[in-house]
Design a protein around this motif. Structure first.
Motif, PDB file in Angstrom:
ATOM      1  N   SER A   1       0.862  -1.192   0.000  1.00  0.00           N
ATOM      2  CA  SER A   1       0.000   0.000   0.000  1.00  0.00           C
ATOM      3  C   SER A   1       0.891   1.232   0.000  1.00  0.00           C
ATOM      4  CB  SER A   1      -0.924   0.020   1.218  1.00  0.00           C
ATOM      5  OG  SER A   1      -0.173   0.280   2.390  1.00  0.00           O
ATOM      6  N   SER A   2       0.302   2.380  -0.305  1.00  0.00           N
ATOM      7  CA  SER A   2       1.057   3.636  -0.278  1.00  0.00           C
ATOM      8  C   SER A   2       0.167   4.783   0.194  1.00  0.00           C
ATOM      9  CB  SER A   2       1.649   3.955  -1.655  1.00  0.00           C
ATOM     10  OG  SER A   2       0.632   4.251  -2.585  1.00  0.00           O
ATOM     11  N   VAL A   3       0.781   5.725   0.874  1.00  0.00           N
ATOM     12  CA  VAL A   3       0.096   6.915   1.384  1.00  0.00           C
ATOM     13  C   VAL A   3       0.995   8.111   1.094  1.00  0.00           C
ATOM     14  CG1 VAL A   3      -0.769   8.108   3.445  1.00  0.00           C
ATOM     15  CG2 VAL A   3      -1.101   5.635   3.201  1.00  0.00           C
ATOM     16  N   LYS A   4       0.384   9.216   0.702  1.00  0.00           N
ATOM     17  CA  LYS A   4       1.166  10.419   0.383  1.00  0.00           C
ATOM     18  C   LYS A   4       1.399  11.276   1.622  1.00  0.00           C
ATOM     19  CE  LYS A   4      -0.208  10.819  -4.469  1.00  0.00           C
ATOM     20  NZ  LYS A   4      -0.882   9.514  -4.521  1.00  0.00           N
TER      21      LYS A   4
ATOM     22  N   MET B   1       2.833   6.594   7.851  1.00  0.00           N
ATOM     23  CA  MET B   1       3.388   5.245   7.998  1.00  0.00           C
ATOM     24  C   MET B   1       2.395   4.319   8.677  1.00  0.00           C
ATOM     25  SD  MET B   1       7.313   6.293   9.039  1.00  0.00           S
ATOM     26  CE  MET B   1       7.780   4.661   9.604  1.00  0.00           C
ATOM     27  N   LEU B   2       1.744   4.817   9.718  1.00  0.00           N
ATOM     28  CA  LEU B   2       0.743   3.999  10.418  1.00  0.00           C
ATOM     29  C   LEU B   2      -0.392   3.609   9.481  1.00  0.00           C
ATOM     30  CD1 LEU B   2      -0.661   4.509  13.966  1.00  0.00           C
ATOM     31  CD2 LEU B   2      -2.257   4.332  12.068  1.00  0.00           C
ATOM     32  N   LEU B   3      -0.904   4.584   8.732  1.00  0.00           N
ATOM     33  CA  LEU B   3      -2.024   4.300   7.835  1.00  0.00           C
ATOM     34  C   LEU B   3      -1.610   3.366   6.696  1.00  0.00           C
ATOM     35  CD1 LEU B   3      -3.713   7.815   7.668  1.00  0.00           C
ATOM     36  CD2 LEU B   3      -4.514   5.793   8.892  1.00  0.00           C
ATOM     37  N   ALA B   4      -0.384   3.510   6.194  1.00  0.00           N
ATOM     38  CA  ALA B   4       0.082   2.628   5.127  1.00  0.00           C
ATOM     39  C   ALA B   4       0.158   1.188   5.614  1.00  0.00           C
ATOM     40  CB  ALA B   4       1.440   3.098   4.622  1.00  0.00           C
ATOM     41  N   ILE B   5       0.607   1.010   6.854  1.00  0.00           N
ATOM     42  CA  ILE B   5       0.696  -0.346   7.409  1.00  0.00           C
ATOM     43  C   ILE B   5      -0.696  -0.929   7.606  1.00  0.00           C
ATOM     44  CG2 ILE B   5       1.352  -1.633   9.479  1.00  0.00           C
ATOM     45  CD1 ILE B   5       3.745   0.344   9.719  1.00  0.00           C
ATOM     46  N   LEU B   6      -1.610  -0.152   8.185  1.00  0.00           N
ATOM     47  CA  LEU B   6      -2.970  -0.665   8.406  1.00  0.00           C
ATOM     48  C   LEU B   6      -3.686  -0.936   7.083  1.00  0.00           C
ATOM     49  CD1 LEU B   6      -4.240   1.532  11.399  1.00  0.00           C
ATOM     50  CD2 LEU B   6      -3.224  -0.761  11.454  1.00  0.00           C
TER      51      LEU B   6
ATOM     52  N   THR C   1      -6.768  12.520  17.256  1.00  0.00           N
ATOM     53  CA  THR C   1      -6.280  11.167  17.540  1.00  0.00           C
ATOM     54  C   THR C   1      -6.299  10.307  16.281  1.00  0.00           C
ATOM     55  OG1 THR C   1      -8.491  10.311  18.075  1.00  0.00           O
ATOM     56  CG2 THR C   1      -7.225  11.293  19.889  1.00  0.00           C
ATOM     57  N   VAL C   2      -5.587   9.192  16.357  1.00  0.00           N
ATOM     58  CA  VAL C   2      -5.607   8.209  15.267  1.00  0.00           C
ATOM     59  C   VAL C   2      -7.015   7.656  15.087  1.00  0.00           C
ATOM     60  CG1 VAL C   2      -4.800   5.918  14.585  1.00  0.00           C
ATOM     61  CG2 VAL C   2      -3.192   7.586  15.531  1.00  0.00           C
ATOM     62  N   GLU C   3      -7.725   7.461  16.181  1.00  0.00           N
ATOM     63  CA  GLU C   3      -9.089   6.936  16.111  1.00  0.00           C
ATOM     64  C   GLU C   3      -9.981   7.864  15.285  1.00  0.00           C
ATOM     65  OE1 GLU C   3     -12.745   5.503  19.089  1.00  0.00           O
ATOM     66  OE2 GLU C   3     -10.988   6.537  19.893  1.00  0.00           O
ATOM     67  N   GLU C   4      -9.878   9.181  15.507  1.00  0.00           N
ATOM     68  CA  GLU C   4     -10.664  10.126  14.705  1.00  0.00           C
ATOM     69  C   GLU C   4     -10.332  10.021  13.232  1.00  0.00           C
ATOM     70  OE1 GLU C   4     -11.395  13.760  17.951  1.00  0.00           O
ATOM     71  OE2 GLU C   4     -10.228  14.103  16.127  1.00  0.00           O
ATOM     72  N   VAL C   5      -9.064   9.828  12.906  1.00  0.00           N
ATOM     73  CA  VAL C   5      -8.658   9.696  11.503  1.00  0.00           C
ATOM     74  C   VAL C   5      -9.287   8.453  10.882  1.00  0.00           C
ATOM     75  CG1 VAL C   5      -6.696   9.369   9.950  1.00  0.00           C
ATOM     76  CG2 VAL C   5      -6.501  10.949  11.876  1.00  0.00           C
ATOM     77  N   LEU C   6      -9.251   7.350  11.605  1.00  0.00           N
ATOM     78  CA  LEU C   6      -9.799   6.097  11.071  1.00  0.00           C
ATOM     79  C   LEU C   6     -11.316   6.189  10.897  1.00  0.00           C
ATOM     80  CD1 LEU C   6      -7.685   3.532  13.129  1.00  0.00           C
ATOM     81  CD2 LEU C   6      -7.372   4.238  10.750  1.00  0.00           C
ATOM     82  N   LEU C   7     -12.011   6.815  11.847  1.00  0.00           N
ATOM     83  CA  LEU C   7     -13.463   6.984  11.702  1.00  0.00           C
ATOM     84  C   LEU C   7     -13.784   7.884  10.517  1.00  0.00           C
ATOM     85  CD1 LEU C   7     -14.491   7.419  15.463  1.00  0.00           C
ATOM     86  CD2 LEU C   7     -15.031   5.468  13.967  1.00  0.00           C
ATOM     87  N   HIS C   8     -12.962   8.909  10.303  1.00  0.00           N
ATOM     88  CA  HIS C   8     -13.153   9.801   9.153  1.00  0.00           C
ATOM     89  C   HIS C   8     -12.962   9.041   7.844  1.00  0.00           C
ATOM     90  CE1 HIS C   8     -12.753  13.420   6.626  1.00  0.00           C
ATOM     91  NE2 HIS C   8     -11.687  12.823   6.098  1.00  0.00           N
ATOM     92  N   LEU C   9     -11.912   8.246   7.750  1.00  0.00           N
ATOM     93  CA  LEU C   9     -11.636   7.518   6.505  1.00  0.00           C
ATOM     94  C   LEU C   9     -12.681   6.446   6.221  1.00  0.00           C
ATOM     95  CD1 LEU C   9      -7.746   7.127   6.820  1.00  0.00           C
ATOM     96  CD2 LEU C   9      -9.013   8.727   5.370  1.00  0.00           C
TER      97      LEU C   9
ATOM     98  N   ALA D   1      -2.190  -1.843   4.252  1.00  0.00           N
ATOM     99  CA  ALA D   1      -1.602  -3.074   3.717  1.00  0.00           C
ATOM    100  C   ALA D   1      -2.112  -4.302   4.450  1.00  0.00           C
ATOM    101  CB  ALA D   1      -0.081  -2.990   3.814  1.00  0.00           C
ATOM    102  N   ASP D   2      -2.483  -4.139   5.707  1.00  0.00           N
ATOM    103  CA  ASP D   2      -3.000  -5.264   6.507  1.00  0.00           C
ATOM    104  C   ASP D   2      -4.500  -5.445   6.332  1.00  0.00           C
ATOM    105  OD1 ASP D   2      -2.464  -7.346   8.447  1.00  0.00           O
ATOM    106  OD2 ASP D   2      -3.509  -6.100   9.927  1.00  0.00           O
ATOM    107  N   GLY D   3      -5.167  -4.555   5.584  1.00  0.00           N
ATOM    108  CA  GLY D   3      -6.598  -4.678   5.358  1.00  0.00           C
ATOM    109  C   GLY D   3      -7.459  -4.040   6.415  1.00  0.00           C
ATOM    110  N   GLN D   4      -6.868  -3.340   7.377  1.00  0.00           N
ATOM    111  CA  GLN D   4      -7.665  -2.714   8.433  1.00  0.00           C
ATOM    112  C   GLN D   4      -8.206  -1.345   8.020  1.00  0.00           C
ATOM    113  OE1 GLN D   4      -6.187  -3.111  12.558  1.00  0.00           O
ATOM    114  NE2 GLN D   4      -4.430  -4.228  11.712  1.00  0.00           N
ATOM    115  N   VAL D   5      -7.675  -0.779   6.945  1.00  0.00           N
ATOM    116  CA  VAL D   5      -8.179   0.466   6.371  1.00  0.00           C
ATOM    117  C   VAL D   5      -8.527   0.185   4.922  1.00  0.00           C
ATOM    118  CG1 VAL D   5      -7.606   2.814   5.670  1.00  0.00           C
ATOM    119  CG2 VAL D   5      -6.865   1.975   7.907  1.00  0.00           C
ATOM    120  N   ALA D   6      -9.793   0.448   4.561  1.00  0.00           N
ATOM    121  CA  ALA D   6     -10.248   0.118   3.203  1.00  0.00           C
ATOM    122  C   ALA D   6     -10.384   1.351   2.314  1.00  0.00           C
ATOM    123  CB  ALA D   6     -11.597  -0.607   3.272  1.00  0.00           C
ATOM    124  N   ALA D   7     -10.289   2.557   2.887  1.00  0.00           N
ATOM    125  CA  ALA D   7     -10.527   3.768   2.107  1.00  0.00           C
ATOM    126  C   ALA D   7      -9.438   3.971   1.057  1.00  0.00           C
ATOM    127  CB  ALA D   7     -10.577   4.983   3.045  1.00  0.00           C
ATOM    128  N   ALA D   8      -9.840   4.561  -0.063  1.00  0.00           N
ATOM    129  CA  ALA D   8      -8.871   4.934  -1.101  1.00  0.00           C
ATOM    130  C   ALA D   8      -8.158   6.205  -0.672  1.00  0.00           C
ATOM    131  CB  ALA D   8      -9.583   5.141  -2.428  1.00  0.00           C
TER     132      ALA D   8
END
Length: 508
Positions: free
Chosen positions: A3-6, A84-89, A158-166, A91-98
């Motif tokens: 996966s990749s993140v800018k 880096m955190l989002l790219a890892i998640l 927080t990271v949690e807010e970012v994940l809920l947003h995505l 790649a692991d399938g825990q984040v599905a957003a484009a």
């Protein structure tokens, strides 16, 4: 899975796109970061691992390789924690957003909170220029995001807010929804506070009108510092381009006040005379702007000028002449803008009372000569106006007549600046102080009487070519304050008065 993140990195005050790539594969659990990371980037591994666990997520038990591209550019700081955190998640399938049209910026605490980072404004400006739709930044950097048009900027705590947003479950508010803090203004300073010193105030007005550097020489308590501190109050307001330039520098240096989106007051920097050359000019392993760049579009005030180190003072010569500082290191070159007005102040001798009408100087002639010799001829030659500031008498201090206010002086400065703007339209000349030698004759026409006076001064004072040019430029500004297209003998006479002290004190 790959996966990749800018994200973005900094080179001076400019940013560049960084693609954070994460690859998860089978094997013994490991976490490697490649792409020329510095120590702060390498330490992201432990912050990310703890943040994922403390945010209620599972950290992948895989071999993880994170690449920061371009791989041939040094990456510095904790700005890459969030991408880096989002790219890892992802790649692991825990984040599905484009995430193709989004950028992530931010440091992460062990508990998953987002912490502010330096240089967010230039990063967001580049994101908008590249056509990215959204940028997620730490909440404490929201003010910088609120001033950028062209993309949506989302501050998160927080990271949690970012994940809920995505995931679309709970969208973040854009930065424009948060109120900006009011910048602390220098409204309490006014030129009318300075008692007497009409000659010094006039010289300050001339300096402000033409962007000329100025040196005050006088005994302690004569008002040199008060005059310098009030110079920004008679300068024109920063335009939008200058505000963005100034804010980028303060953002990169980590000096932007909390909640302030754009710096709207002209900077006033007054470093102590013990400042190191690197702190004054800029530099370091990862080059950072120095005081000369933090004073860009404003005023650099050097009090007790002879007390500065010789290396620091000589380092001023390039920024004064070129309006920028270039710092070369093994890894490349960085250029910071440094177009400022230099205001310097000094005593005439170590005790401060040489030439004082009432107090006796206790310095020996050799001590005075050594003191004055700290300032080199080339540096002195780059200061357009040299002015002796006499002690203030009792009548001036006790007088009830208010002096001319900053607002009134600023009006004169603005009128002179408008004349210059019309004169230099279409030419890369910002002010009279920067008129190139090739254009002096065409832009600075003189009367016959003015030319005769200038020739007499040139012969008697033994002026250098640079000294001649600077007298003409200052005379051009004095004429602009009089709304005169032609430089007359009175204008030349006033300009010459501002170039005679080097003969009195330095015999140059």
């Amino acid at each position: 899975m790959l996966s990749s993140v800018k994200s973005f990195g900094l080179h001076g005050i400019d940013s560049y796109l960084v693609t954070v790539e994460a690859d998860l594969s089978r094997g013994m659990p490991a976490f490697e970061v490649v792409g020329l990371p510095d120590a702060a980037v390498k330490e992201s591994r432990d912050r990310i691992r703890a943040a994922v666990k403390n945010s209620g997520l599972s950290f992948p038990a895989s071999r993880i390789v994170v690449n920061l591209a371009p791989a041939d550019t040094k990456k510095a700081g904790p700005v890459y924690d969030l991408p880096m955190l989002l790219a890892i998640l992802k790649a692991d399938g825990q984040v599905a957003a484009a995430l193709d049209r989004a950028a992530m910026i931010g440091e992460i605490s062990l508990g998953g909170e987002l912490r502010p980072v330096n240089g967010v404004l230039p990063m967001i400006l580049d994101a908008a220029a590249l056509g990215l739709r959204e940028v997620i930044i730490p909440f404490d950097n929201a003010a910088e995001g609120a001033v950028v048009e062209g993309c949506e900027v989302y501050p998160a705590k927080t990271v949690e807010e970012v994940l809920l947003h995505l995931s679309g479950k709970r969208r973040l508010k854009t930065a424009k929804n948060y109120p900006l803090a009011a910048e602390e203004r220098r409204l309490f300073l006014d030129l009318a506070d300075v008692k007497g010193q009409q000659g010094a105030k006039r010289a300050l007005c001339v300096a402000a009108a033409g962007l000329h550097n100025i040196l005050f020489i006088g005994s302690p308590g004569s008002g040199k510092s008060m005059l310098a501190q009030r110079l920004p109050t008679i300068l024109p307001e920063l335009d939008l381009r200058e505000q963005v330039e100034t804010t980028k520098l303060h953002s990169v240096a980590g000096l932007l006040p909390h909640g302030v989106g754009l710096v709207k007051d002209r900077p006033f920097r007054s470093p102590h005379h013990s400042v190191s050359p690197v702190s004054l000019i800029g530099g370091g392993a990862n080059p950072r702007p120095g005081e000369v760049s933090l004073a860009h579009n404003g005023v650099l005030f050097l009090d007790e000028l002879p007390e500065f180190s010789r290396q620091a003072m000589e380092g001023l010569r390039q920024p004064i002449e070129d309006g920028r500082v270039t710092i070369s290191r093994a890894g490349g070159r960085v250029t910071f803008p440094s177009s400022f007005m230099l205001v310097a102040a000094m005593n005439p001798c170590p005790c401060g009372f040489f030439g004082h009408p009432a107090k006796r100087c206790t310095c020996t002639p050799s001590a005075i000569s050594r003191y004055l010799a700290h300032i080199s001829g080339p540096l002195l030659d780059r200061i357009d106006i040299h002015l002796e500031v006499p002690p203030v008498n009792y009548e001036s201090l006790a007088g009830k007549d208010p002096g001319e206010a900053s607002a009134s002086v600023r009006e004169k400065v603005l009128r002179a600046r408008e004349i210059q703007r019309a004169r230099f339209e279409g030419a890369p000349v910002p002010s009279n102080a920067a008129i190139p030698r090739a254009l002096l004759d065409s832009l600075c026409p003189m009367t016959d009487a003015a030319q005769k006076l200038l020739k007499l001064a040139f012969d008697r004072l033994g002026l250098s070519a640079r000294g001649y040019d600077r007298i003409v430029r200052v005379a051009r500004t004095v004429a602009d304050l009089d709304a005169s297209e032609t430089i007359g003998s009175a204008h030349i006479s006033e300009a010459i008065q501002y170039r005679t002290l080097d003969r009195k004190y330095w015999n140059r």
